[in-house]
Enzyme design. Sequence first.
Site, PDB file in Angstrom:
ATOM      1  N   GLU A 101       0.841  -1.211   0.000  1.00 59.44           N
ATOM      2  CA  GLU A 101       0.000   0.000   0.000  1.00 59.44           C
ATOM      3  C   GLU A 101       0.869   1.251   0.000  1.00 59.44           C
ATOM      4  OE1 GLU A 101      -3.382   0.084  -0.406  1.00 59.44           O
ATOM      5  OE2 GLU A 101      -3.032  -2.048  -0.724  1.00 59.44           O
TER       6      GLU A 101
ATOM      7  N   TRP B  77       1.610   1.963  -3.348  1.00 61.16           N
ATOM      8  CA  TRP B  77       0.571   2.651  -4.132  1.00 61.16           C
ATOM      9  C   TRP B  77       0.855   4.147  -4.195  1.00 61.16           C
ATOM     10  CZ3 TRP B  77      -3.526   2.159  -7.315  1.00 61.16           C
ATOM     11  CH2 TRP B  77      -4.010   0.881  -7.545  1.00 61.16           C
TER      12      TRP B  77
ATOM     13  N   TRP C 233     -22.830  13.113 -17.404  1.00 61.72           N
ATOM     14  CA  TRP C 233     -22.925  13.380 -15.961  1.00 61.72           C
ATOM     15  C   TRP C 233     -24.183  14.184 -15.677  1.00 61.72           C
ATOM     16  CZ3 TRP C 233     -19.644  10.337 -13.815  1.00 61.72           C
ATOM     17  CH2 TRP C 233     -18.343  10.174 -14.295  1.00 61.72           C
TER      18      TRP C 233
ATOM     19  N   ASN D 144     -10.104   3.701   4.093  1.00 64.94           N
ATOM     20  CA  ASN D 144      -9.918   3.463   2.655  1.00 64.94           C
ATOM     21  C   ASN D 144     -11.070   2.702   2.008  1.00 64.94           C
ATOM     22  OD1 ASN D 144      -8.324   3.359   0.146  1.00 64.94           O
ATOM     23  ND2 ASN D 144      -8.298   1.164   0.583  1.00 64.94           N
TER      24      ASN D 144
ATOM     25  N   TRP E 188     -16.682  12.622 -11.408  1.00 62.85           N
ATOM     26  CA  TRP E 188     -15.710  12.273 -10.362  1.00 62.85           C
ATOM     27  C   TRP E 188     -14.910  13.491  -9.915  1.00 62.85           C
ATOM     28  CZ3 TRP E 188     -10.554  13.187 -11.225  1.00 62.85           C
ATOM     29  CH2 TRP E 188     -10.111  13.281 -12.543  1.00 62.85           C
TER      30      TRP E 188
ATOM     31  N   TRP F  60      -9.471   8.352  -7.419  1.00 62.90           N
ATOM     32  CA  TRP F  60     -10.776   8.730  -7.976  1.00 62.90           C
ATOM     33  C   TRP F  60     -10.934   8.180  -9.386  1.00 62.90           C
ATOM     34  CZ3 TRP F  60     -15.333  10.385  -6.288  1.00 62.90           C
ATOM     35  CH2 TRP F  60     -15.407  10.881  -4.983  1.00 62.90           C
TER      36      TRP F  60
HETATM   37  C1  LIG Z   1     -11.401   8.025  -3.674  1.00 60.56           C
HETATM   38  C2  LIG Z   1     -10.105   7.920  -2.901  1.00 60.56           C
HETATM   39  C3  LIG Z   1      -9.342   9.055  -2.664  1.00 60.56           C
HETATM   40  C4  LIG Z   1      -8.145   8.957  -1.954  1.00 60.56           C
HETATM   41  N1  LIG Z   1      -7.411  10.102  -1.734  1.00 60.56           N
HETATM   42  C5  LIG Z   1      -6.217  10.021  -1.080  1.00 60.56           C
HETATM   43  C6  LIG Z   1      -5.440  11.182  -0.839  1.00 60.56           C
HETATM   44  O1  LIG Z   1      -5.777  12.309  -1.245  1.00 60.56           O
HETATM   45  N2  LIG Z   1      -4.272  11.036  -0.137  1.00 60.56           N
HETATM   46  C7  LIG Z   1      -3.846   9.814   0.304  1.00 60.56           C
HETATM   47  O2  LIG Z   1      -2.775   9.733   0.936  1.00 60.56           O
HETATM   48  N3  LIG Z   1      -4.547   8.693   0.052  1.00 60.56           N
HETATM   49  C8  LIG Z   1      -5.723   8.757  -0.612  1.00 60.56           C
HETATM   50  N4  LIG Z   1      -6.451   7.612  -0.827  1.00 60.56           N
HETATM   51  C9  LIG Z   1      -5.837   6.298  -0.504  1.00 60.56           C
HETATM   52  C10 LIG Z   1      -6.137   5.714   0.881  1.00 60.56           C
HETATM   53  O3  LIG Z   1      -7.507   5.746   1.134  1.00 60.56           O
HETATM   54  C11 LIG Z   1      -5.388   6.420   2.005  1.00 60.56           C
HETATM   55  O4  LIG Z   1      -4.027   6.562   1.698  1.00 60.56           O
HETATM   56  C12 LIG Z   1      -5.496   5.591   3.307  1.00 60.56           C
HETATM   57  O5  LIG Z   1      -6.843   5.390   3.643  1.00 60.56           O
HETATM   58  C13 LIG Z   1      -4.790   6.339   4.420  1.00 60.56           C
HETATM   59  O6  LIG Z   1      -4.945   5.677   5.637  1.00 60.56           O
HETATM   60  P1  LIG Z   1      -3.710   4.978   6.365  1.00 60.56           P
HETATM   61  O7  LIG Z   1      -2.582   5.959   6.439  1.00 60.56           O
HETATM   62  O8  LIG Z   1      -4.198   4.385   7.608  1.00 60.56           O
HETATM   63  O9  LIG Z   1      -3.329   3.893   5.284  1.00 60.56           O
HETATM   64  P2  LIG Z   1      -2.603   2.469   5.426  1.00 60.56           P
HETATM   65  O10 LIG Z   1      -3.567   1.453   4.981  1.00 60.56           O
HETATM   66  O11 LIG Z   1      -1.959   2.316   6.727  1.00 60.56           O
HETATM   67  O12 LIG Z   1      -1.499   2.563   4.278  1.00 60.56           O
HETATM   68  C14 LIG Z   1      -0.180   3.071   4.520  1.00 60.56           C
HETATM   69  C15 LIG Z   1       0.118   4.204   3.567  1.00 60.56           C
HETATM   70  O13 LIG Z   1       0.100   3.751   2.217  1.00 60.56           O
HETATM   71  C16 LIG Z   1      -0.397   4.774   1.369  1.00 60.56           C
HETATM   72  N5  LIG Z   1      -1.608   4.271   0.703  1.00 60.56           N
HETATM   73  C17 LIG Z   1      -2.468   3.349   1.171  1.00 60.56           C
HETATM   74  N6  LIG Z   1      -3.439   3.108   0.257  1.00 60.56           N
HETATM   75  C18 LIG Z   1      -3.181   3.902  -0.795  1.00 60.56           C
HETATM   76  C19 LIG Z   1      -3.812   4.111  -2.041  1.00 60.56           C
HETATM   77  N7  LIG Z   1      -4.908   3.427  -2.413  1.00 60.56           N
HETATM   78  N8  LIG Z   1      -3.285   5.027  -2.886  1.00 60.56           N
HETATM   79  C20 LIG Z   1      -2.168   5.728  -2.557  1.00 60.56           C
HETATM   80  N9  LIG Z   1      -1.522   5.554  -1.385  1.00 60.56           N
HETATM   81  C21 LIG Z   1      -2.018   4.655  -0.519  1.00 60.56           C
HETATM   82  C22 LIG Z   1      -0.720   5.970   2.245  1.00 60.56           C
HETATM   83  O14 LIG Z   1       0.380   6.852   2.218  1.00 60.56           O
HETATM   84  C23 LIG Z   1      -0.892   5.329   3.614  1.00 60.56           C
HETATM   85  O15 LIG Z   1      -0.613   6.202   4.673  1.00 60.56           O
HETATM   86  C24 LIG Z   1      -7.679   7.693  -1.513  1.00 60.56           C
HETATM   87  C25 LIG Z   1      -8.463   6.547  -1.754  1.00 60.56           C
HETATM   88  C26 LIG Z   1      -9.666   6.664  -2.425  1.00 60.56           C
HETATM   89  C27 LIG Z   1     -10.469   5.415  -2.684  1.00 60.56           C
END
Ligand SMILES: Cc1cc2nc3c(=O)[nH]c(=O)nc-3n(C[C@H](O)[C@H](O)[C@H](O)COP(=O)(O)OP(=O)(O)OC[C@H]3O[C@@H](n4cnc5c(N)ncnc54)[C@H](O)[C@@H]3O)c2cc1C
Length: 457
Positions: A265, A268, A296, A334, A352, A375
């Site tokens: 993740e 990602w 839309w 997430n 979106w 998104w």
């Molecule tokens: C519609 C949508 C919009 C989002 N917008 C953002 C945003 O603006 N900024 C953001 O940081 N994340 C975004 N995310 C990804 C993700 O939801 C968050 O990074 C995550 O929920 C953060 O919580 P955590 O730090 O506990 O993540 P954990 O699950 O602990 O993951 C660890 C780290 O991995 C990275 N990460 C995890 N999942 C993703 C992912 N899908 N994409 C990119 N990086 C990821 C983050 O830096 C996160 O802190 C988005 C997801 C969706 C579905």
Amino acid sequence: MHSPVIVWLRRDLRLSDQAAIAEAAGKGPVIPVYVLDDETPRHRAMGGASRWWLHHSLASLDAALREKGSRLILRRGKCEDVLPALAEETGAREVHALHHYEPWWRNAEKAVGKRVALHLHHGNYLVPPGAVTTGAGAPYKIYTPFWRALSERMPPPEVQPCPDAIPAPESWVRSESLADWNLLPVEPDWAGGLRDAWEPGEDGAHARLQAFAGKASRYREQRDLPSRDATSFLSPHLHFGEISPAQVWHAMAGAGGSVETFLGEVGWRDYAQNVILQFPDYGGKSAREPFDSFPWRTGENAEADLRAWQQGRTGYPIVDAGMRQLWHTGWMHNRVRMIAASFLVKHLLIDWRRGEQWFWDTLVDADYASNAVNWQWTAGSGVDSNMFVRIMAPLSQSEKFDAAAYIRQWVPELADLPDAEIHDPAPMARPADYPSRLIDHRAARERALAAWEQAKD
Ligand SMILES: Cc1cc2nc3c(=O)[nH]c(=O)nc-3n(C[C@H](O)[C@H](O)[C@H](O)COP(=O)(O)OP(=O)(O)OC[C@H]3O[C@@H](n4cnc5c(N)ncnc54)[C@H](O)[C@@H]3O)c2cc1C
């Protein structure tokens, strides 16, 4: 006496594993500066929640610098004007900074570099964006092969500790006052929930990392359950660079269990930046053609539905819980982000980009790359997905991921309903102050599929 060196700080607000600070500290007196730049062309001004975070993160960084005998200089304006002017004022010959990849930062780096010697260092991603390529040297568009190739380059470089002292100039130049930047909301002060939920700054980042250490090995099993605090909550800290991904990697890689899924993740985040490097306009432009002429919904009813979604009043408990968590804390789980985003795009047929904008304004982790990529992935308009026709059913998602406690926390009107009813309360069981559904799931699905048929022809 050596001439001073400017360190230009942006989304890298930390002292440890910060190559620009480490390099500058070895060269002479250091002038750390943060420039609030809403003016560089194509610059996307930060949203409200990010500004709240920035205020506290800058205050925390200044305090940490002062412990090292230094301080943070604040200036406002176009980076390409402010930094050369500061160099002239202080006699600094070099500016050191970490690379950033948002289109506006790349513009600013080019412009600054024309007027003063700018040295850029790596450190905000596991691997510098653009460096992981296919055998033929092309950038990856899809996550899975990207991650496979990136994994081969792991572990990331060893973490650099913060220098013991950061040499100070003989005298300090003027700094603007953080309070005068008005980054915090005043009337109304909507940030109470953010204050309760977060501790911005490098110490707060490391506290989150430590709190997650005991959970990392069970990440895969629990990360999709919004009722559990099973993820790291590191996203705003990583976004603002209060902790480096290499620090996260080295702290977690040995946790065992399913920690690999967690590291994937973090990957990602690298992947999203890799996409932005290839498609700088990704935050506002769909990558797939049918979306240029997508029907839309617009107009009064669509605007009313958008407001209901923003306020967590769609009548779908899991969506409403997520949107209220977002408004209250600046963060959303997430799995629920995916459900809520899919609901806006497919159930409500709202562009979106309207959702991306709302998240940009309200998330404390709002990140140009991660937000846009997720998104577009959810909408099915992205380089990596073609999934418009895969329409998430919010109610079965809510049951499958056991969201009852989460709904009770964020939608208190429903708190008294039993687990069996809370995901989808029958009309008679809905309390008077909880709305009925904006649209029935089956009708929404049919409408979305018809819109897709129209767009793809
Ligand atoms: C519609 C949508 C919009 C989002 N917008 C953002 C945003 O603006 N900024 C953001 O940081 N994340 C975004 N995310 C990804 C993700 O939801 C968050 O990074 C995550 O929920 C953060 O919580 P955590 O730090 O506990 O993540 P954990 O699950 O602990 O993951 C660890 C780290 O991995 C990275 N990460 C995890 N999942 C993703 C992912 N899908 N994409 C990119 N990086 C990821 C983050 O830096 C996160 O802190 C988005 C997801 C969706 C579905």
